[in-house]
Design an enzyme around this catalytic site. Structure first.
Site, PDB file in Angstrom:
ATOM      1  N   HIS A   1       0.830  -1.192   0.000  1.00  0.00           N
ATOM      2  CA  HIS A   1       0.000   0.000   0.000  1.00  0.00           C
ATOM      3  C   HIS A   1       0.872   1.254   0.000  1.00  0.00           C
ATOM      4  O   HIS A   1       2.048   1.228   0.362  1.00  0.00           O
ATOM      5  CB  HIS A   1      -0.924  -0.003   1.217  1.00  0.00           C
TER       6      HIS A   1
ATOM      7  N   GLU B   1       0.884   3.995   1.868  1.00  0.00           N
ATOM      8  CA  GLU B   1       1.389   4.469   3.165  1.00  0.00           C
ATOM      9  C   GLU B   1       2.619   3.663   3.586  1.00  0.00           C
ATOM     10  O   GLU B   1       3.610   4.231   4.072  1.00  0.00           O
ATOM     11  CB  GLU B   1       0.288   4.356   4.231  1.00  0.00           C
TER      12      GLU B   1
ATOM     13  N   CYS C   1      -6.078   1.876   5.418  1.00  0.00           N
ATOM     14  CA  CYS C   1      -6.773   0.658   5.846  1.00  0.00           C
ATOM     15  C   CYS C   1      -6.443   0.363   7.305  1.00  0.00           C
ATOM     16  O   CYS C   1      -5.396   0.738   7.826  1.00  0.00           O
ATOM     17  CB  CYS C   1      -6.409  -0.522   4.952  1.00  0.00           C
TER      18      CYS C   1
ATOM     19  N   CYS D   1      -2.480  -0.526   7.521  1.00  0.00           N
ATOM     20  CA  CYS D   1      -1.597   0.631   7.386  1.00  0.00           C
ATOM     21  C   CYS D   1      -1.593   1.476   8.657  1.00  0.00           C
ATOM     22  O   CYS D   1      -0.602   2.147   8.957  1.00  0.00           O
ATOM     23  CB  CYS D   1      -2.033   1.483   6.198  1.00  0.00           C
TER      24      CYS D   1
END
Length: 368
Positions: A59, A61, A84, A93
């Site tokens: 992801h 982040e 998330c 995350c």
């Protein structure tokens, strides 16, 4: 300084614009996950950026935090979508954000996924991280139009295109090209930004298309090929059959010769037997649902007149590109007019042109 109308500074807006641009650059290339852009700022300097990985992982982040060589304590994170907060194929995350020492996070839009929506705000706030949301949310809503369709309708985001001559022909036997090279390049860009492409077997057998992306450097992003073929009439010597590999080709059919079925399966082609409606046609909405279930999220349709008319009449297309050439094309013994001009303008009220620098063709985008 802050603007009078909201709680965000001018610099906040600049940084969020960058995050949205990062997300936009990967849109259509992140598989089943939404494309997210992220950047980390400390002492008014960008110290790291991140995007959702190709195919959806890692992801954004996570990438931004891992890409940083600086101490993140006291820094601020800007991210296009709510991080998330649940375990899936990757850890939340929110966990890595909390461990990183980031003191403030601004995100543009709440995630529409029920597992996430609004929960990250609470989780991060409880850990004494300052959280703001809603910055440039109108721009973010436009960016995540396809993700919204995916989540709420359990269907791919449908984009369709068709090319017509000045005298409204979309096909005339013997004519190889309607639009110019600039329009062709834009078509390949659309193929690059969609994970799958759909045509009928009639189009396949007439044109023998490659359906790949031929933009230099992006050949590996060619879409999965989807073919609608009621009676399994596909030419076994076609490029699509010869180049089939690694489940990159799907054929929907209703009836077919057993020998042909075995041959196509040996080529690695996915065959999905599908019922027809009362008019002996495929139910396109049902097919789109099945495609969603096998991972298709952004579908480009390069169909002929019949399938295009069906899509427009039933408003199954979210975005439609009409390529109009200034050239007149002579009618041969076999030709086809585009019959959906009036329906298109009636069903789709939002439209705009995008082709000021793309050559002589007019390209109009219609949005639902």
């Amino acid at each position: 300084m802050s603007t009078k109308r909201d709680k965000f500074t001018v610099k906040d807006k600049r940084y969020m614009h960058l995050a949205l641009n990062l997300a936009s650059a990967r849109k259509g290339l992140t598989g089943e996950n939404p494309s997210v852009g992220c950047l980390i700022v400390k002492n008014d300097k960008i110290i790291s950026i991140g995007q959702t990985g190709y195919r959806g992982r890692p992801h954004a982040e996570y990438n931004a935090i891992k890409n940083s060589f600086d101490d993140l304590k006291g820094s601020k994170m800007y991210v296009s979508l709510e991080p998330c907060n649940h375990y899936g194929k990757t850890p939340p995350c929110t966990n890595i954000i909390i461990r990183s020492g980031i003191s403030e996070i601004i995100y543009s839009l709440d995630d529409i996924d029920k597992k996430v929506r609004g929960k990250s705000y609470k989780i991060l706030s409880k850990r004494k991280i300052k959280v703001k949301r809603g910055l440039l949310k109108h721009e973010a809503k436009n960016l995540y139009d396809s993700y919204r369709v995916n989540r709420l309708n359990k269907m791919p985001y449908i984009t369709a295109k068709i090319a017509v001559s000045k005298n409204r022909l979309i096909y005339s036997k013997g004519t190889k090209r309607i639009t110019d090279l600039n329009s062709d390049k834009f078509t390949h860009y659309l193929r690059f930004k969609n994970d799958s492409i759909l045509i009928s077997s009639k189009t396949l057998n007439i044109d023998n298309p490659k359906l790949d992306c031929r933009l230099r450097g992006y050949e590996n992003f060619s879409p999965k090929r989807i073919v609608l073929d009621k009676n399994l009439e596909i030419n076994l010597n076609s490029y699509i059959v010869k180049s089939a590999r690694d489940n990159n080709t799907v054929i929907f059919y209703n009836l077919g010769n057993n020998k042909k079925i075995r041959f196509l399966k040996k080529k690695g082609i996915i065959l999905i037997k599908t019922n027809l409606d009362k008019k002996r046609l495929f139910n396109l909405k049902s097919i789109f649902k099945k495609l969603f279930n096998i991972g298709v999220r952004n579908l480009l349709i390069e169909g002929g007149d019949k399938i295009t008319k069906n899509l427009i009449q039933n408003k199954l297309v979210s975005k439609f590109y009409l390529f109009r050439s200034p050239k007149m094309i002579s009618k041969s013994k076999k030709y086809q007019f585009f019959s959906s001009f009036d329906i298109l303008n009636k069903k789709y009220k939002t439209k705009f042109r995008i082709n000021n620098r793309l050559g002589k063709d007019n390209i109009t985008v219609y949005k639902r």
